[in-house]
Write an enzyme that holds these catalytic residues in place. Sequence first.
Site, PDB file in Angstrom:
ATOM      1  N   GLN A 121      44.579  41.130  27.563  1.00  0.00           N
ATOM      2  CA  GLN A 121      44.491  41.151  29.023  1.00  0.00           C
ATOM      3  C   GLN A 121      45.917  41.172  29.552  1.00  0.00           C
ATOM      4  O   GLN A 121      46.605  40.164  29.535  1.00  0.00           O
ATOM      5  CB  GLN A 121      43.730  39.935  29.551  1.00  0.00           C
ATOM      6  CG  GLN A 121      43.758  39.783  31.060  1.00  0.00           C
ATOM      7  CD  GLN A 121      43.298  41.016  31.803  1.00  0.00           C
ATOM      8  OE1 GLN A 121      42.301  41.636  31.432  1.00  0.00           O
ATOM      9  NE2 GLN A 121      44.019  41.408  32.841  1.00  0.00           N
ATOM     10  N   GLY A 129      36.407  38.922  36.324  1.00  0.00           N
ATOM     11  CA  GLY A 129      35.122  39.589  36.464  1.00  0.00           C
ATOM     12  C   GLY A 129      35.140  40.924  35.747  1.00  0.00           C
ATOM     13  O   GLY A 129      34.196  41.307  35.074  1.00  0.00           O
ATOM     14  N   MET A 140      38.224  44.191  34.359  1.00  0.00           N
ATOM     15  CA  MET A 140      39.580  44.721  34.303  1.00  0.00           C
ATOM     16  C   MET A 140      39.485  46.219  34.139  1.00  0.00           C
ATOM     17  O   MET A 140      38.841  46.718  33.210  1.00  0.00           O
ATOM     18  CB  MET A 140      40.369  44.088  33.152  1.00  0.00           C
ATOM     19  CG  MET A 140      41.814  44.562  33.067  1.00  0.00           C
ATOM     20  SD  MET A 140      42.753  44.174  34.560  1.00  0.00           S
ATOM     21  CE  MET A 140      43.930  45.521  34.555  1.00  0.00           C
ATOM     22  N   GLU A 193      35.534  48.083  39.525  1.00  0.00           N
ATOM     23  CA  GLU A 193      36.420  48.536  38.453  1.00  0.00           C
ATOM     24  C   GLU A 193      36.449  50.064  38.364  1.00  0.00           C
ATOM     25  O   GLU A 193      37.490  50.656  38.064  1.00  0.00           O
ATOM     26  CB  GLU A 193      35.993  47.925  37.115  1.00  0.00           C
ATOM     27  CG  GLU A 193      35.898  46.401  37.106  1.00  0.00           C
ATOM     28  CD  GLU A 193      37.106  45.694  37.683  1.00  0.00           C
ATOM     29  OE1 GLU A 193      38.222  46.234  37.613  1.00  0.00           O
ATOM     30  OE2 GLU A 193      36.940  44.583  38.229  1.00  0.00           O
ATOM     31  N   HIS A 245      38.797  51.455  40.905  1.00  0.00           N
ATOM     32  CA  HIS A 245      40.195  51.350  40.479  1.00  0.00           C
ATOM     33  C   HIS A 245      40.683  52.627  39.788  1.00  0.00           C
ATOM     34  O   HIS A 245      41.893  52.837  39.670  1.00  0.00           O
ATOM     35  CB  HIS A 245      40.364  50.173  39.519  1.00  0.00           C
ATOM     36  CG  HIS A 245      40.779  48.898  40.177  1.00  0.00           C
ATOM     37  ND1 HIS A 245      41.914  48.785  40.953  1.00  0.00           N
ATOM     38  CD2 HIS A 245      40.205  47.656  40.158  1.00  0.00           C
ATOM     39  CE1 HIS A 245      42.039  47.539  41.385  1.00  0.00           C
ATOM     40  NE2 HIS A 245      41.009  46.833  40.928  1.00  0.00           N
ATOM     41  N   TYR A 285      42.342  41.278  48.256  1.00  0.00           N
ATOM     42  CA  TYR A 285      41.043  41.935  48.187  1.00  0.00           C
ATOM     43  C   TYR A 285      40.384  42.014  49.561  1.00  0.00           C
ATOM     44  O   TYR A 285      39.974  43.094  50.005  1.00  0.00           O
ATOM     45  CB  TYR A 285      40.109  41.176  47.233  1.00  0.00           C
ATOM     46  CG  TYR A 285      40.541  41.118  45.807  1.00  0.00           C
ATOM     47  CD1 TYR A 285      39.902  41.886  44.842  1.00  0.00           C
ATOM     48  CD2 TYR A 285      41.551  40.259  45.381  1.00  0.00           C
ATOM     49  CE1 TYR A 285      40.263  41.824  43.504  1.00  0.00           C
ATOM     50  CE2 TYR A 285      41.934  40.197  44.049  1.00  0.00           C
ATOM     51  CZ  TYR A 285      41.289  40.976  43.120  1.00  0.00           C
ATOM     52  OH  TYR A 285      41.670  40.900  41.803  1.00  0.00           O
ATOM     53  N   ARG A 324      35.786  32.500  32.992  1.00  0.00           N
ATOM     54  CA  ARG A 324      36.180  33.332  34.134  1.00  0.00           C
ATOM     55  C   ARG A 324      36.837  32.468  35.204  1.00  0.00           C
ATOM     56  O   ARG A 324      36.222  31.538  35.738  1.00  0.00           O
ATOM     57  CB  ARG A 324      34.959  34.051  34.697  1.00  0.00           C
ATOM     58  CG  ARG A 324      35.289  35.020  35.812  1.00  0.00           C
ATOM     59  CD  ARG A 324      34.024  35.727  36.301  1.00  0.00           C
ATOM     60  NE  ARG A 324      34.318  36.570  37.433  1.00  0.00           N
ATOM     61  CZ  ARG A 324      33.396  37.218  38.139  1.00  0.00           C
ATOM     62  NH1 ARG A 324      32.118  37.105  37.797  1.00  0.00           N
ATOM     63  NH2 ARG A 324      33.743  37.965  39.171  1.00  0.00           N
TER      64      ARG A 324
END
Length: 626
Positions: A157, A292, A294, A320, A323, A401, A574
């Site tokens: 990550q 949540g 990536m 996602e 993105h 966000y 998470r």
Amino acid sequence: MRIILAAALLAGTAVPSIAQTAAPAPILTTAEAKDVWTHAEPEVARVTHVALDLDVNFATRTLGGSALLDVLAAPGAPRIVLDVDDLAIASVTDASGKPLKWTVGPRDKETGSALTIELNGAKRIRIVYRSKPGATALQWLPPEMTFGKKKPFLFSQGQAILNRSWVPTQDSPGIRQTWEATLRVPGDLVAVMSAEKLSGDKGEPLPDGRRAFRFRMDKPVPPYLIAFAVGDLKFRPLGPRSGVWTEAPMLDKAASEFVDVEKMIDAAGKLYGPYRWGRYDMLLLPPAFPYGGMENPMLTFLTPTIVTGDRSNTDVVAHELAHSWSGNLVTNATWSDSWLNEGFTTYFENRIMESLYGKEQAAIYADLDWDTMQREIAAGGGQTGAATRLHGDPGAGEVDYTKGSNFLRMIEYTVGREKWDAYLSSYFDRHAFQPQTTAGFLADLRERLLKGQPELELSLQLDRWSYGAGLPGNAVHVKSETLAKVDAKLAAFNGGGPAGAVQPRGWTTQEWLRFLKGIDKTQTPARLKELDETLGLSASSNAYIQSAWFELAIANRYDPAVPYLRAYLSRIGRGLLVYPLYKGLMKQGEWGASKARDFFAEAKPTYHPSTAAGIASILAAGAERE
């Protein structure tokens, strides 16, 4: 061919690097594009391509091998500066094997160290190195922490600046790079990466029983998007461009939950231009995954907490996927402008959900985002709080966000959807595979959409939204009829009505969250018992419902929920779901602080290093207040 390649991989001999086909992305040199979270000097010498050749060793919890870097340097540039964090570097040479002088600077707890290499005219650099067992981007899971319980698991990550703990490169979102990789893993495991697969789903067998997996990303991406996982993984296709990877016990559930992904890809493309990454696969990870989702290109990483059986949390998948345009295609040049990734994506996600499921479904998410935004702004200091600015110190704000998406929604409502969508589609196309800043976006907006309309620009308050604290007065609150019905039941309960009258049968996760987060924070033990036993909150199978319930239980020191809370914190990694619980415990004096310390000591081995560090900070801050 395969035998020759396998022998070379086993011996640790690097396979010739795949030639870079894409032109290097530009480096922004304006003042606001200066990244304070990198040691790199890209205007002097920059990395354009990374070729990784690594052994994955579960016994030592290390990655070992080499990184071959293509360098684009200014004429006469004496050196290149890379980002590293606690890497064990064995050697640095040019492409021919000639040693190059190098030094590693002192380690900063946030940004790691500068690796400075004297170029001597080299255009390619090979670094032989090994990661450390505590690398902050890597989480090594024992079998008991996986769904299958039989084989280990590893995932990376990298966002925001953690990849420097396993990849020696210029770890800044404004320094986009193409890349390739070879990973050698145990023969009974599968490796996946955020790139095109070159060696098939099962890899290439090696003489020692291991398997080699090769990958290529031929589009320049920010380095934080280099990602991989290794485990007992299975694949299920969902459509011509999409599929899901996960462990066997979760494969059917994941495939059912994400069945609409092809429709999402189509809807996104109709909104803002073609999907440019080829495939859109997903990897459902074990519960220790800290986020949540990536948005790793071609392979989104997802938390299992969104698999609730009713597809009510597939907004995470839509996020996602979005993105792939905002974040992966056009990327914040520095983390001071992360709203350009997350605010754009949250807005785009909502438009995808509206396209597929209608205006009311989108209104539910937008209405909940409004609530979240109000809480975040209040927690960040209100209308004057520096943490509520969109452009600000990297890592300081939590409104990227919600305030960011509301900014874009306000523009849509003001100029009209047709004009706004045409502009945004053009924006993604013109800035594809490039970094961006807030100043750059505003300049583009003024030139392409608002030129010659000073009164319209004045009404938008662009600079107030981008650089000011708090929430401007022209913010747009989208209200949901569905949540209004929940609000009526909430008002009745808060007014003293029985929990049995709530009747939540058929509620989505979003309806549950509206109800639970709206309950008056001060409750008697009897009232909490009534809630818990009537609605089955402590033992819920929905991680979102449990987290919201535990927040309320902690605020009232409700002891019957504590055993469930303890189990939850050892099962869920998470951050969105566990951070509020540790914060709540630390606000409850010694009753809560002692539990927070005990629970963390027990659960820490199950958390990703970034999550563990975040919780440690919460505990430390709480201890200081005591």
